[in-house]
Design a protein around this motif. Structure first.
Motif, PDB file in Angstrom:
ATOM      1  N   LEU A  68     -77.684  29.465  -1.945  1.00  0.00           N
ATOM      2  CA  LEU A  68     -78.440  30.645  -2.379  1.00  0.00           C
ATOM      3  C   LEU A  68     -77.635  31.920  -2.150  1.00  0.00           C
ATOM      4  O   LEU A  68     -77.612  32.808  -3.010  1.00  0.00           O
ATOM      5  CB  LEU A  68     -79.784  30.710  -1.652  1.00  0.00           C
ATOM      6  CG  LEU A  68     -80.774  29.599  -1.952  1.00  0.00           C
ATOM      7  CD1 LEU A  68     -82.003  29.718  -1.063  1.00  0.00           C
ATOM      8  CD2 LEU A  68     -81.161  29.580  -3.420  1.00  0.00           C
ATOM      9  N   ASN A  69     -76.965  32.014  -1.013  1.00  0.00           N
ATOM     10  CA  ASN A  69     -76.166  33.206  -0.718  1.00  0.00           C
ATOM     11  C   ASN A  69     -75.018  33.365  -1.705  1.00  0.00           C
ATOM     12  O   ASN A  69     -74.711  34.487  -2.123  1.00  0.00           O
ATOM     13  CB  ASN A  69     -75.628  33.162   0.716  1.00  0.00           C
ATOM     14  CG  ASN A  69     -76.715  33.408   1.736  1.00  0.00           C
ATOM     15  OD1 ASN A  69     -77.745  34.001   1.448  1.00  0.00           O
ATOM     16  ND2 ASN A  69     -76.495  32.925   2.946  1.00  0.00           N
ATOM     17  N   SER A  70     -74.384  32.266  -2.091  1.00  0.00           N
ATOM     18  CA  SER A  70     -73.272  32.378  -3.041  1.00  0.00           C
ATOM     19  C   SER A  70     -73.761  32.851  -4.407  1.00  0.00           C
ATOM     20  O   SER A  70     -73.117  33.673  -5.057  1.00  0.00           O
ATOM     21  CB  SER A  70     -72.510  31.058  -3.153  1.00  0.00           C
ATOM     22  OG  SER A  70     -73.288  30.069  -3.776  1.00  0.00           O
ATOM     23  N   ILE A  71     -74.914  32.356  -4.835  1.00  0.00           N
ATOM     24  CA  ILE A  71     -75.486  32.799  -6.117  1.00  0.00           C
ATOM     25  C   ILE A  71     -75.889  34.265  -6.017  1.00  0.00           C
ATOM     26  O   ILE A  71     -75.584  35.071  -6.904  1.00  0.00           O
ATOM     27  CB  ILE A  71     -76.687  31.920  -6.516  1.00  0.00           C
ATOM     28  CG1 ILE A  71     -76.248  30.477  -6.745  1.00  0.00           C
ATOM     29  CG2 ILE A  71     -77.366  32.476  -7.770  1.00  0.00           C
ATOM     30  CD1 ILE A  71     -77.404  29.488  -6.872  1.00  0.00           C
ATOM     31  N   TYR A  72     -76.547  34.615  -4.927  1.00  0.00           N
ATOM     32  CA  TYR A  72     -77.001  35.992  -4.715  1.00  0.00           C
ATOM     33  C   TYR A  72     -75.826  36.964  -4.688  1.00  0.00           C
ATOM     34  O   TYR A  72     -75.837  37.995  -5.360  1.00  0.00           O
ATOM     35  CB  TYR A  72     -77.786  36.058  -3.406  1.00  0.00           C
ATOM     36  CG  TYR A  72     -78.304  37.425  -3.053  1.00  0.00           C
ATOM     37  CD1 TYR A  72     -79.510  37.873  -3.574  1.00  0.00           C
ATOM     38  CD2 TYR A  72     -77.604  38.269  -2.207  1.00  0.00           C
ATOM     39  CE1 TYR A  72     -80.002  39.123  -3.256  1.00  0.00           C
ATOM     40  CE2 TYR A  72     -78.082  39.523  -1.889  1.00  0.00           C
ATOM     41  CZ  TYR A  72     -79.280  39.947  -2.413  1.00  0.00           C
ATOM     42  OH  TYR A  72     -79.749  41.187  -2.105  1.00  0.00           O
TER      43      TYR A  72
END
Length: 174
Positions: A68-72
């Motif tokens: 999720l952090n990489s997408i965000y």
């Protein structure tokens, strides 16, 4: 609002982050509402963006949070690249102003850029902004980081969750 409607169980499925879920936990407890940990994750399937709803996940699962952090994080870089491409067309937008409109979580997206195009007189509405500049096949289009759908589903499974395809009609494939 859930309490006013007599709902006992709800899920908040923000795109690519669990911030809404984490913020709502205290309110759900206050109103004795079961809050299902959930998120809507951007993914790629056959070169198309799809969204996968992840229900009943472990919100503290390290691998899922890393995904999720990489997408965000990629949303910020994507928006910056789009604004840079628009500048090459002599369309100068203030990135800081666009970022302010994204709210406290800084969740930037093409709609924020389209609003800036409209506000600055480069387009009359969102349709025109996406048709001329921001849509797929347009000059300023930058694809969103979207991991393969199989990877997303596997991460959801590892986090103890259930995967559901969001708005399947958008695939236009029965």
């Amino acid at each position: 609002m859930a309490n006013n409607f007599g709902l006992n169980v709800i899920a908040i499925t923000d795109h690519d982050n669990l911030d809404g879920y984490r913020e709502a936990i205290q309110y759900a407890k206050q109103y004795n509402i079961e809050l299902i940990p959930a998120v809507e994750i951007s993914a790629s399937h056959q070169n198309r963006e799809v969204h996968i709803l992840a229900y009943n996940i472990d919100p503290n699962n390290k691998e899922l949070n890393q995904l999720l952090n990489s997408i965000y994080d990629s949303r910020f870089l994507r928006a910056k690249k789009i604004v840079q491409k628009l500048a090459k067309l002599d369309i100068h937008l203030n990135f800081d102003e666009i970022q302010k409109k994204a709210g406290k979580n800084n969740y930037l997206g093409r709609p924020h850029i389209s609003n800036a195009l409209i506000k600055n007189g480069f387009c009359k509405d969102k349709f025109e902004a996406f048709e001329k500049y921001l849509g797929e096949n347009c000059y300023a289009y930058i694809p969103k980081l979207a991991p393969d759908v199989k990877e997303v589903i596997e991460q959801i499974r590892k986090a103890g969750g259930v995967s559901v395809l969001a708005h399947p009609y958008s695939l236009r494939n029965d």
